[in-house]
Design a protein around this motif. Sequence first.
Motif, PDB file in Angstrom:
ATOM      1  N   TYR A 123      36.026  38.976  52.570  1.00 46.76           N
ATOM      2  CA  TYR A 123      36.300  38.597  51.182  1.00 46.76           C
ATOM      3  C   TYR A 123      36.029  39.770  50.250  1.00 46.76           C
ATOM      4  CZ  TYR A 123      36.891  33.871  52.827  1.00 46.76           C
ATOM      5  OH  TYR A 123      37.371  32.770  53.488  1.00 46.76           O
ATOM      6  N   GLN A 124      36.924  39.962  49.259  1.00 49.66           N
ATOM      7  CA  GLN A 124      36.808  41.062  48.304  1.00 49.66           C
ATOM      8  C   GLN A 124      36.486  40.514  46.920  1.00 49.66           C
ATOM      9  OE1 GLN A 124      40.824  42.644  49.204  1.00 49.66           O
ATOM     10  NE2 GLN A 124      39.795  44.553  49.730  1.00 49.66           N
ATOM     11  N   GLU A 125      35.719  41.280  46.156  1.00 50.13           N
ATOM     12  CA  GLU A 125      35.232  40.777  44.864  1.00 50.13           C
ATOM     13  C   GLU A 125      36.237  41.001  43.739  1.00 50.13           C
ATOM     14  OE1 GLU A 125      31.161  40.829  42.167  1.00 50.13           O
ATOM     15  OE2 GLU A 125      31.538  42.507  43.530  1.00 50.13           O
ATOM     16  N   ILE A 126      36.391  39.973  42.891  1.00 49.83           N
ATOM     17  CA  ILE A 126      37.119  40.111  41.631  1.00 49.83           C
ATOM     18  C   ILE A 126      36.263  39.504  40.529  1.00 49.83           C
ATOM     19  CG2 ILE A 126      39.368  39.897  42.789  1.00 49.83           C
ATOM     20  CD1 ILE A 126      39.567  37.085  41.375  1.00 49.83           C
ATOM     21  N   GLN A 127      36.678  39.711  39.262  1.00 47.54           N
ATOM     22  CA  GLN A 127      36.033  39.049  38.131  1.00 47.54           C
ATOM     23  C   GLN A 127      37.105  38.571  37.164  1.00 47.54           C
ATOM     24  OE1 GLN A 127      32.844  41.237  36.244  1.00 47.54           O
ATOM     25  NE2 GLN A 127      31.482  40.856  37.960  1.00 47.54           N
ATOM     26  N   THR A 128      36.819  37.463  36.491  1.00 49.07           N
ATOM     27  CA  THR A 128      37.732  36.922  35.480  1.00 49.07           C
ATOM     28  C   THR A 128      36.965  36.778  34.167  1.00 49.07           C
ATOM     29  OG1 THR A 128      37.209  34.655  36.164  1.00 49.07           O
ATOM     30  CG2 THR A 128      39.149  35.691  37.167  1.00 49.07           C
ATOM     31  N   PRO A 129      37.668  36.637  33.024  1.00 50.42           N
ATOM     32  CA  PRO A 129      36.977  36.596  31.727  1.00 50.42           C
ATOM     33  C   PRO A 129      36.066  35.380  31.568  1.00 50.42           C
ATOM     34  CG  PRO A 129      39.336  36.998  31.444  1.00 50.42           C
ATOM     35  CD  PRO A 129      39.136  36.613  32.868  1.00 50.42           C
ATOM     36  N   THR A 130      35.071  35.556  30.714  1.00 46.53           N
ATOM     37  CA  THR A 130      34.177  34.458  30.357  1.00 46.53           C
ATOM     38  C   THR A 130      34.955  33.308  29.737  1.00 46.53           C
ATOM     39  OG1 THR A 130      32.271  35.902  30.016  1.00 46.53           O
ATOM     40  CG2 THR A 130      32.273  33.815  28.822  1.00 46.53           C
ATOM     41  N   MET A 131      35.909  33.642  28.884  1.00 48.16           N
ATOM     42  CA  MET A 131      36.727  32.628  28.214  1.00 48.16           C
ATOM     43  C   MET A 131      38.084  32.513  28.878  1.00 48.16           C
ATOM     44  SD  MET A 131      36.119  33.113  24.113  1.00 48.16           S
ATOM     45  CE  MET A 131      36.566  34.838  24.148  1.00 48.16           C
ATOM     46  N   GLU A 132      38.578  31.286  28.946  1.00 47.32           N
ATOM     47  CA  GLU A 132      39.945  31.010  29.369  1.00 47.32           C
ATOM     48  C   GLU A 132      40.635  30.260  28.237  1.00 47.32           C
ATOM     49  OE1 GLU A 132      41.619  31.707  32.202  1.00 47.32           O
ATOM     50  OE2 GLU A 132      39.989  32.543  33.425  1.00 47.32           O
TER      51      GLU A 132
END
Length: 463
Positions: free
Chosen positions: A39-48
Amino acid sequence: MAIIKPSIPKGTRDFSASEMVKRNHIFNTISSVFKKYGYQEIQTPTMENLNTLTGKYGDEGDKLIFKVLNSGDYLSNIPSEKLESRNSQALISEISEKALRYDLTVPFARYVVMHRNDISFPFKRFQIQPVWRADRPQKGRYREFYQCDADVVGSESLINEAEFVLIYHEALSKLGLKDFTIKINNRKILSGIAEIIGKPQLIVDMTVAIDKLDKIGLDGVIKELIERGFTEQDIEKLKPIILLNGSNEEKLKSLKEVLSSSQTGLKGIAEIESIFNYLEVLTSETKTSVKQNLELDITLARGLNYYTGAIFEVKTNEVAMGSIGGGGRYDDLTGMFGLSDLTGVGISFGADRIYDVLEELKLFPESTSESTKVLISNFDEQAEIFALPLLQKLRAEGISAEIYPSSTKLKKQMTYADDKKIPFVILIGSDEMESGLLTLKNMKSGEQQMLSSNQIVELLLNK
């Protein structure tokens, strides 16, 4: 100007330096296991965007989404009658277009759709980020907390589910937990149960009720089922299923008989059997035993609407605590964002609850309390100048080191080392500078040694 008493919102916490070392121990342990399984790491915004989140968690979940007010004068264009109605729900769409993320799975589905031309399927990712829920704070439940998620999309293989059982087992074992239960069920089995009692349209009502068995007991579940439209005859059929016991194999055998007339239910049973078979093969060489930690639990339903296959929940039996992990198979979650027929499965670790469990059981290794390995004392300007090259030499070798920033009484410097739980102190006085042999003090044992700088480096590297 009035003095404001400092405070933080209920359900949130500050984390001290020593706490952060422990939290990072959890994050690093879990992420190392995720990486081991590809598994590879990603990040998404605090707000959607609010419309990204709503409608994905059921009515109860939607109520727990933290909305973010629009910027600027967000009330100026709202008709007077809407304002005068004092109906906050009716105003939400007018004054809020964004929200804090409720979990990491829905943002991940949105990410997959937006980046589908840039990623290869099956796509395996993990995320370790905070999420927010407008829940009532209580022990083990916070309004802001971290999730450690791993998901794979674009693969129907049940090998993924089997590997998630192994990921849970390996990560929790590495964190020092011994007595924990990985519960597994399948939504198709639950659908089959609703079918055979003649209430397929009430599948959600049934699962919501029986999922509360641990909390409200059998009588409470029966009362809720009746309130949700089930008859006494339905409940008589449900009782032996809800109270199913024995080994996993015995439960599956009983379910095959009970669900013999439901193709959906039998398919769910077959999927559970496949996962168990994969686990047997996967662990045959390493002799890893997960059987004692794995339990088929027919009452496990989980409240989230998007699970369609296997469902997971993890609980520790060593501390009174809610679930410390969960997840499952979801089909076509990305269809909500325009990308159809993309199946996925994922799990999550509740890092904050795991922290509380490890703290209560005193399972954090002693090394996690160290932020600095060695402190160099500071007696005067001459000793300070002498110490600075050594300070950088230690750091260059990967040893966390600091020098006391000003010359002061030795007692004060030793108190500083004790307060920060620094295990070693290097004392540099005129004798040490003249001989080149420095005094290294072990703060735990009180032992002192006269060593060269190279010897100190070697000793600290091996501690």
